[in-house]
Enzyme design. Structure first.
Site, PDB file in Angstrom:
ATOM      1  N   LYS A 194     -19.186  -8.893  30.805  1.00 17.22           N
ATOM      2  CA  LYS A 194     -18.051  -9.403  30.039  1.00 17.22           C
ATOM      3  C   LYS A 194     -17.533 -10.638  30.745  1.00 17.22           C
ATOM      4  O   LYS A 194     -17.105 -10.576  31.905  1.00 17.22           O
ATOM      5  CB  LYS A 194     -16.962  -8.344  29.930  1.00 17.22           C
ATOM      6  CG  LYS A 194     -15.743  -8.840  29.156  1.00 17.22           C
ATOM      7  CD  LYS A 194     -14.731  -7.748  28.909  1.00 17.22           C
ATOM      8  CE  LYS A 194     -13.530  -8.301  28.148  1.00 17.22           C
ATOM      9  NZ  LYS A 194     -12.506  -7.280  27.903  1.00 17.22           N
ATOM     10  N   GLU A 232     -24.496  -6.519  37.546  1.00 19.10           N
ATOM     11  CA  GLU A 232     -23.626  -5.624  36.768  1.00 19.10           C
ATOM     12  C   GLU A 232     -24.468  -4.606  36.001  1.00 19.10           C
ATOM     13  O   GLU A 232     -24.126  -3.426  35.926  1.00 19.10           O
ATOM     14  CB  GLU A 232     -22.773  -6.434  35.770  1.00 19.10           C
ATOM     15  CG  GLU A 232     -21.677  -7.285  36.422  1.00 19.10           C
ATOM     16  CD  GLU A 232     -20.493  -6.456  36.909  1.00 19.10           C
ATOM     17  OE1 GLU A 232     -20.478  -5.225  36.717  1.00 19.10           O
ATOM     18  OE2 GLU A 232     -19.570  -7.050  37.499  1.00 19.10           O
ATOM     19  N   LYS A 247     -20.752  -9.664  26.262  1.00 20.04           N
ATOM     20  CA  LYS A 247     -19.583 -10.133  25.526  1.00 20.04           C
ATOM     21  C   LYS A 247     -19.030 -11.392  26.159  1.00 20.04           C
ATOM     22  O   LYS A 247     -18.837 -11.395  27.372  1.00 20.04           O
ATOM     23  CB  LYS A 247     -18.519  -9.032  25.561  1.00 20.04           C
ATOM     24  CG  LYS A 247     -17.216  -9.400  24.909  1.00 20.04           C
ATOM     25  CD  LYS A 247     -16.230  -8.295  25.103  1.00 20.04           C
ATOM     26  CE  LYS A 247     -14.904  -8.725  24.496  1.00 20.04           C
ATOM     27  NZ  LYS A 247     -13.841  -7.816  24.744  1.00 20.04           N
TER      28      LYS A 247
END
Ligand code: PBG
Length: 323
Positions: A194, A232, A247
Site C-alpha cells: 500500500k 512486504e 494499492k
C-alpha cells in the site's frame, strides 16, 4: 512475411477466440461507504454515483448488486468526530455502527463474501492508521488495537479481514489472535503493498478521515520503490495472508505483476477512489469515453495479474455485463 499477427485480429470471432483475459462479476469486489442514521444516501462529492449509505439503504444497495451477480463487498465506515478518539475505541465496539452493520449484512446475505477494513483512521481523532504519540506512529502498540477490531469483525461474521494500516507484523499478529479465538476460517486480505498515494483523496473526503497532521509516509510505501513490495509480500505470505493486495492499482501495474509472478496466492488490486474520480471527471468533460476507459483500465489490471479487483466501478460494470 510468414508471421502476420494481424491475421488473428481480422474478425470479432477470431479476436474473441484468442482473447487472453476477460472481466467478469466474479473478479470484482465492491467497496461501500456507511454512515449513521436512517434513510441516508449521500453522494460523495468527488465520486459521482458513489454514496454513503445508512444501514437500511446499504442493505438495499447490496441487494441490488447481488441481483446483478456481485458477490463480494467491503464496507468502510464514516463516523462523526465525536465518535473518534486517540485509541480508535469505536472500531471494536460491538454495539457500534460498524460491527452492528457487518452483523446485519451477514444475516441478510449469508452467501456473500464480506470484507472489512482494519485500520485506526476512520475512528481515530488523529486521522492516522496507527496510534500516535508525540507525533510518532507507534507500531507494536497499534497491533492490539487492530486485533480488537479484527476479533469484533470476525465475531460479527465477516469473511475477510482487510488490514489496511501497514503496521509491521500485523498479518501474523491478527492471524494468531483469530486462530486463538477459533476463527480459523476467517480470511485475511492484506494490503500488502500500500503506497503513500495522492490517489486516496476522494476516499478521505468520503470518510472525513484525512490525517490531522503530517502524512502517512512512515507506514505507507514510497511510490518510487518496488523491491520493498517484495519484502512486504514475503512477510505477509509467511504470516499467513490469504490474499495480497496492491494499492493503488493503475500507477502500480508493475507491482501487481511482480507479486503475481512471485507468489501463488490470489493477488488483489485496489482501483482506488482517485482512479475512479479521474475517469468520471474526464468523461463528464466529454474528453474521454468513460465507459470504455473504465473497462480498459480494469481489464489492464486483470492482464497485469490481478485475480480480484476492488473497484467503485463494480456495480456499473456488473450492469453492463448483464446487458
Ligand atoms: C485507510 C484506507 C484508505 C483507503 C482504504 N483504506 C485511505 C488511506 O490510507 O488514507 C483508500 C481507498 C481509496 O482511495 O479508494 N485505512
Amino acid at each position: 512475411m510468414l508471421r502476420r499477427p494481424r491475421r488473428n485480429r481480422q474478425s470479432a470471432a477470431i479476436r474473441g477466440m484468442v482473447e487472453e483475459n476477460q472481466l467478469t462479476v466474479n473478479d470484482m469486489l465492491f467497496p461501500l461507504f456507511l454512515v449513521e442514521g436512517n434513510n441516508q444516501k449521500i453522494e460523495v462529492q468527488s465520486m459521482p454515483n458513489i454514496y454513503r449509505y445508512s444501514l437500511d439503504n446499504l442493505l438495499k444497495e447490496i441487494d441490488g448488486c447481488v441481483s446483478l451477480g456481485l458477490n463480494s463487498f467491503a464496507v468502510f465506515p464514516c463516523l462523526p468526530e465525536d465518535k473518534k478518539d486517540k485509541y480508535a475505541t469505536e472500531g471494536a465496539n460491538k454495539e457500534g455502527l460498524y460491527i452492528k452493520t457487518l452483523e446485519k449484512v451477514k444475516q441478510e446475505f449469508p452467501q456473500i463474501a464480506l470484507m472489512t477494513d482494519v485500520a485506526m483512521d476512520p475512528y481515530s481523532s488523529d486521522g492516522h492508521d496507527g496510534l500516535v504519540e508525540n507525533g510518532q506512529i507507534l507500531n507494536d502498540e497499534t497491533l492490539d488495537i487492530l486485533a480488537n477490531m479484527t476479533l469484533a469483525q470476525a465475531e460479527a461474521g465477516a469473511d475477510i479481514i482487510g488490514p489496511s494500516d501497514m503496521m509491521d507484523g500485523r498479518v501474523g499478529y491478527l492471524r494468531n489472535k483469530l486462530d486463538e479465538q477459533g476463527y480459523i476460517n476467517t480470511s485475511i486480505m492484506s494490503y500488502t503493498a500500500k503506497y503513500a498515494s495522492a490517489y486516496y483523496g476522494p476516499f478521505r473526503d468520503a470518510l472525513d478521515s484525512a490525517p490531522k497532521f503530517g502524512d502517512k509516509k512512515t507506514y505507507q510505501m514510497n511510490p518510487a520503490n518496488s523491491k520493498e513490495a517484495l519484502i512486504e509480500a514475503q512477510l505477509d505470505f509467511e504470516e499467513g495472508a490469504d490474499f495480497m493486495m496492491v494499492k493503488p492499482a493503475l500507477a502500480y501495474m508493475d507491482i501487481i505483476k511482480l507479486l503475481k509472478d512471485h507468489y501463488n496466492i490470489p493477488i488483489a488490486a485496489y482501483n482506488v477512489s482517485g482512479e475512479y474520480a479521474m475517469v468520471k471527471a474526464g468523461a463528464e468533460k466529454g474528453w474521454i469515453d468513460g465507459e470504455k476507459v473504465m473497462l480498459e483500465t480494469l481489464l489492464g489490471m486483470k492482464r497485469a495479474g490481478a485475480d480480484v479487483i476492488l473497484t467503485y466501478f463494480a456495480k456499473e460494470v456488473a450492469t453492463l455485463l448483464k446487458k
